[in-house]
Design an enzyme around this catalytic site. Structure first.
Site, mmCIF file in Angstrom:
data_model
loop_
_atom_site.group_PDB
_atom_site.id
_atom_site.type_symbol
_atom_site.label_atom_id
_atom_site.label_comp_id
_atom_site.label_asym_id
_atom_site.label_seq_id
_atom_site.Cartn_x
_atom_site.Cartn_y
_atom_site.Cartn_z
ATOM 1 N N GLU A 92 18.084 -31.427 42.818
ATOM 2 C CA GLU A 92 18.928 -30.241 42.929
ATOM 3 C C GLU A 92 18.793 -29.345 41.695
ATOM 4 O OE1 GLU A 92 22.434 -31.932 45.819
ATOM 5 O OE2 GLU A 92 22.801 -31.994 43.696
ATOM 6 N N CYS A 105 19.995 -24.032 36.203
ATOM 7 C CA CYS A 105 20.161 -25.367 35.626
ATOM 8 C C CYS A 105 19.202 -26.287 36.378
ATOM 9 C CB CYS A 105 21.626 -25.761 35.844
ATOM 10 S SG CYS A 105 22.012 -27.427 35.357
ATOM 11 N N CYS A 112 18.812 -40.739 37.064
ATOM 12 C CA CYS A 112 18.848 -40.912 35.605
ATOM 13 C C CYS A 112 19.105 -42.380 35.293
ATOM 14 C CB CYS A 112 19.951 -40.048 34.992
ATOM 15 S SG CYS A 112 20.018 -40.179 33.182
ATOM 16 N N CYS A 116 25.673 -42.952 32.332
ATOM 17 C CA CYS A 116 26.960 -42.543 31.762
ATOM 18 C C CYS A 116 28.014 -42.687 32.867
ATOM 19 C CB CYS A 116 26.899 -41.098 31.274
ATOM 20 S SG CYS A 116 25.593 -40.845 30.075
ATOM 21 N N CYS A 119 29.325 -39.684 35.144
ATOM 22 C CA CYS A 119 28.323 -38.768 35.701
ATOM 23 C C CYS A 119 27.777 -39.308 37.018
ATOM 24 C CB CYS A 119 27.189 -38.580 34.690
ATOM 25 S SG CYS A 119 25.798 -37.634 35.323
ATOM 26 N N GLY A 160 18.960 -35.979 35.332
ATOM 27 C CA GLY A 160 17.985 -36.668 34.493
ATOM 28 C C GLY A 160 18.130 -36.398 33.015
ATOM 29 N N GLU A 161 17.463 -37.236 32.231
ATOM 30 C CA GLU A 161 17.465 -37.106 30.777
ATOM 31 C C GLU A 161 16.100 -36.536 30.353
ATOM 32 O OE1 GLU A 161 19.360 -37.235 28.012
ATOM 33 O OE2 GLU A 161 17.435 -36.822 27.057
ATOM 34 N N SER A 190 19.094 -30.202 27.060
ATOM 35 C CA SER A 190 20.282 -31.010 26.778
ATOM 36 C C SER A 190 19.914 -32.494 26.810
ATOM 37 C CB SER A 190 21.350 -30.721 27.835
ATOM 38 O OG SER A 190 22.484 -31.539 27.621
ATOM 39 N N SER A 213 24.890 -33.966 24.481
ATOM 40 C CA SER A 213 26.093 -34.403 25.213
ATOM 41 C C SER A 213 26.790 -35.435 24.348
ATOM 42 C CB SER A 213 25.703 -34.990 26.570
ATOM 43 O OG SER A 213 25.118 -33.986 27.351
ATOM 44 N N LEU A 214 27.781 -34.999 23.595
ATOM 45 C CA LEU A 214 28.398 -35.874 22.594
ATOM 46 C C LEU A 214 29.508 -36.717 23.231
ATOM 47 C CD1 LEU A 214 28.055 -36.382 19.545
ATOM 48 C CD2 LEU A 214 30.035 -34.926 19.190
ATOM 49 N N ASN A 215 30.509 -36.040 23.741
ATOM 50 C CA ASN A 215 31.502 -36.670 24.633
ATOM 51 C C ASN A 215 32.431 -37.716 24.022
ATOM 52 O OD1 ASN A 215 30.322 -35.071 26.536
ATOM 53 N ND2 ASN A 215 29.144 -36.685 27.505
ATOM 54 N N ASN A 289 34.829 -33.106 35.686
ATOM 55 C CA ASN A 289 34.791 -32.784 37.114
ATOM 56 C C ASN A 289 34.845 -34.074 37.906
ATOM 57 O OD1 ASN A 289 34.404 -29.892 37.096
ATOM 58 N ND2 ASN A 289 32.407 -30.321 36.181
ATOM 59 N N CYS A 332 28.983 -29.341 36.555
ATOM 60 C CA CYS A 332 28.363 -30.286 35.624
ATOM 61 C C CYS A 332 28.567 -31.725 36.077
ATOM 62 C CB CYS A 332 29.002 -30.171 34.250
ATOM 63 S SG CYS A 332 28.531 -28.728 33.377
HETATM 64 N N1 SAH Z 1 20.969 -36.047 30.597
HETATM 65 C C1 SAH Z 1 21.162 -34.863 29.855
HETATM 66 C C2 SAH Z 1 21.024 -33.641 30.705
HETATM 67 C C3 SAH Z 1 22.049 -33.540 31.834
HETATM 68 S S1 SAH Z 1 23.260 -32.468 31.311
HETATM 69 C C4 SAH Z 1 22.493 -34.910 29.161
HETATM 70 O O1 SAH Z 1 23.316 -35.754 29.490
HETATM 71 O O2 SAH Z 1 22.693 -34.118 28.249
HETATM 72 C C5 SAH Z 1 24.613 -32.930 32.241
HETATM 73 C C6 SAH Z 1 25.870 -32.518 31.481
HETATM 74 O O3 SAH Z 1 26.976 -32.683 32.350
HETATM 75 C C7 SAH Z 1 26.103 -33.399 30.272
HETATM 76 O O4 SAH Z 1 26.545 -32.616 29.187
HETATM 77 C C8 SAH Z 1 27.225 -34.322 30.719
HETATM 78 O O5 SAH Z 1 27.994 -34.748 29.641
HETATM 79 C C9 SAH Z 1 27.982 -33.445 31.715
HETATM 80 N N2 SAH Z 1 28.674 -34.191 32.761
HETATM 81 C C10 SAH Z 1 28.236 -35.275 33.415
HETATM 82 N N3 SAH Z 1 29.136 -35.678 34.309
HETATM 83 C C11 SAH Z 1 30.180 -34.808 34.241
HETATM 84 C C12 SAH Z 1 31.413 -34.681 34.956
HETATM 85 N N4 SAH Z 1 31.730 -35.514 35.927
HETATM 86 N N5 SAH Z 1 32.234 -33.673 34.608
HETATM 87 C C13 SAH Z 1 31.890 -32.798 33.642
HETATM 88 N N6 SAH Z 1 30.730 -32.843 32.974
HETATM 89 C C14 SAH Z 1 29.881 -33.856 33.259
HETATM 90 FE FE1 SF4 Z 2 22.012 -39.123 32.669
HETATM 91 FE FE2 SF4 Z 2 22.987 -36.995 31.350
HETATM 92 FE FE3 SF4 Z 2 24.274 -37.969 33.515
HETATM 93 FE FE4 SF4 Z 2 24.256 -39.366 31.238
HETATM 94 S S1 SF4 Z 2 25.176 -37.331 31.571
HETATM 95 S S2 SF4 Z 2 23.845 -40.189 33.279
HETATM 96 S S3 SF4 Z 2 22.225 -38.915 30.457
HETATM 97 S S4 SF4 Z 2 22.247 -37.043 33.483
#
Ligand code: SAH
Ligand code: SF4
Length: 345
Positions: A92, A105, A112, A116, A119, A160-161, A190, A213-215, A289, A332
């Site tokens: 997608e 995007c 992936c 996480c 996600c 994906g990463e 990212s 993506s620090l989180n 989300n 996201c």
């Molecule tokens: N794998 C890479 C690229 C994907 S970016 C990475 O993680 O950076 C996807 C972004 O969406 C990341 O910043 C992640 O933290 C955010 N994300 C993933 N799941 C989410 C959710 N359920 N709600 C809000 N943001 C989310």
């Molecule tokens: Fe993969 Fe990024 Fe989702 Fe983490 S946030 S599972 S690294 S796509």
């Protein structure tokens, strides 16, 4: 002999192909222009070539295209494209329109591996890496579909990463900047924090923007929500950011998905201010989300605002990202294409 996919070739390989076909060098330039800037779907689209030349080239080569399986448009104008690849895997891409920019995007992998817990893509596991042309073809196809509008920005924030598909992503970045002529300033990669590859990105790719993506602000919480942190903990990750060469007036973006009761406390906000000291940074606060069967909740608006205020008081630029395209599951972390090798969905 199987036909050659011209989109899968590098610039040099297109030049060799043209030479080996006994054609003058300028034909390579024209071919590249038609593929990357005029979004040709097939060799027959290249009307600058005579019919005889198009037929001769079509005998030995072709231009691949993702098949558009679905296109959804959200109430807020965000669009989601579901593309099918040559082996029937699906990915997608999401188009976000704002006043002065249109951002695509894109995905770098089908699924992936990093898992996480917040996600949806992470829940899928990794199906496979995308090839460079499969990454780029999301931009080419979306560009063609939205004409006369133009994509202005690219973010590698889909599925994906990117840094775990390093070679293909770097190859794609060179072609996106060199052949599609999109400025590296308008491209953001990212990562969840693949530390050794952050340095390598600076060495081997065009000077694109970096997002992390620090989180979380402690290893304990980050280990829990982003298992990759066990391999590359916060200190190593932030040191890599400190060493990342950042051109003047640019900043590293830190994505911070806010999970109620997990990483949204005022102590977290204060720790975040300290962690980012010495890094030209900006923080994107993304209220979580939710998706089906997930254990997390998004914090209340006031909690998000309070968190933001502490960052601002600590001289950190912090924006709250409004979720776009939630009604079509395009926001996201909500991407989850179905993978069907060998059959249509
Ligand atoms: N794998 C890479 C690229 C994907 S970016 C990475 O993680 O950076 C996807 C972004 O969406 C990341 O910043 C992640 O933290 C955010 N994300 C993933 N799941 C989410 C959710 N359920 N709600 C809000 N943001 C989310
Ligand atoms: Fe993969 Fe990024 Fe989702 Fe983490 S946030 S599972 S690294 S796509």
């Amino acid at each position: 002999m199987p036909k050659i996919n011209l989109k899968a070739l590098s610039k040099q390989e297109v030049e060799s192909f043209i030479k080996e076909s006994g054609l003058p060098a300028f034909r390579a330039k024209q071919l590249i222009h038609w593929i990357y800037e005029r979004y040709a779907c097939s060799i027959q689209d290249i009307t600058e070539f005579s019919k005889d030349l198009r037929d001769a080239l079509s005998d030995k080569a072709y231009i691949s295209n993702h098949v558009l399986l679905d296109r959804q448009i959200s109430k807020d104008g965000t669009e989601k494209f579901l593309f099918e690849l040559e082996d029937k895997a699906t990915i997608e891409s999401v188009l976000i329109s704002e006043e002065d920019r249109i951002t695509l995007c894109i995905s770098s992998q089908a699924g992936c591996a990093l898992g996480c817990v917040f996600c949806l893509t992470g829940k899928l596991g990794l199906k496979r890496n995308l090839k460079a042309h499969e990454i780029i073809d999301q931009i080419i196809n979306a560009s063609r579909l939205i004409l006369p509008r133009r994509i202005t920005n690219i973010v590698f924030m889909g599925m994906g990463e990117p840094l775990l598909n390093f070679e293909n992503v770097v190859d794609a970045l060179w072609r996106i900047t060199g052949l599609m002529k999109i400025s590296p300033r308008r491209i953001t990669v990212s990562t969840a924090g693949i530390v050794p590859k952050i340095k390598e990105l600076a060495e081997k790719a065009p000077m694109v923007n970096l997002a992390i993506s620090l989180n979380a602000t402690t290893d304990k919480v980050r280990n829990y929500i982003m298992p990759v942190n066990k391999m590359y903990p916060l200190k190593k990750l932030l040191d890599a950011c400190r060493e990342f060469p950042i051109p003047p007036r640019r900043r590293i973006t830190f994505e911070y998905v806010m999970l109620k009761g997990i990483n949204d406390t005022l102590e977290d906000a204060k720790r975040l201010v300290n962690l980012l000291k010495g890094i030209p940074s900006k923080v994107n606060l993304i209220p979580f989300n939710p998706f089906e069967n997930c254990e997390f909740k998004r914090p209340d608006d006031e909690a998000v605002l309070r968190f933001q205020q502490i960052l601002v008081d600590g001289n950190v630029i912090a924006l709250i990202r409004k979720s776009k395209g939630q009604d079509i599951l395009a926001a996201c972390g909500q991407l989850k294409a179905k993978y069907t090798y060998g059959r249509k969905i």
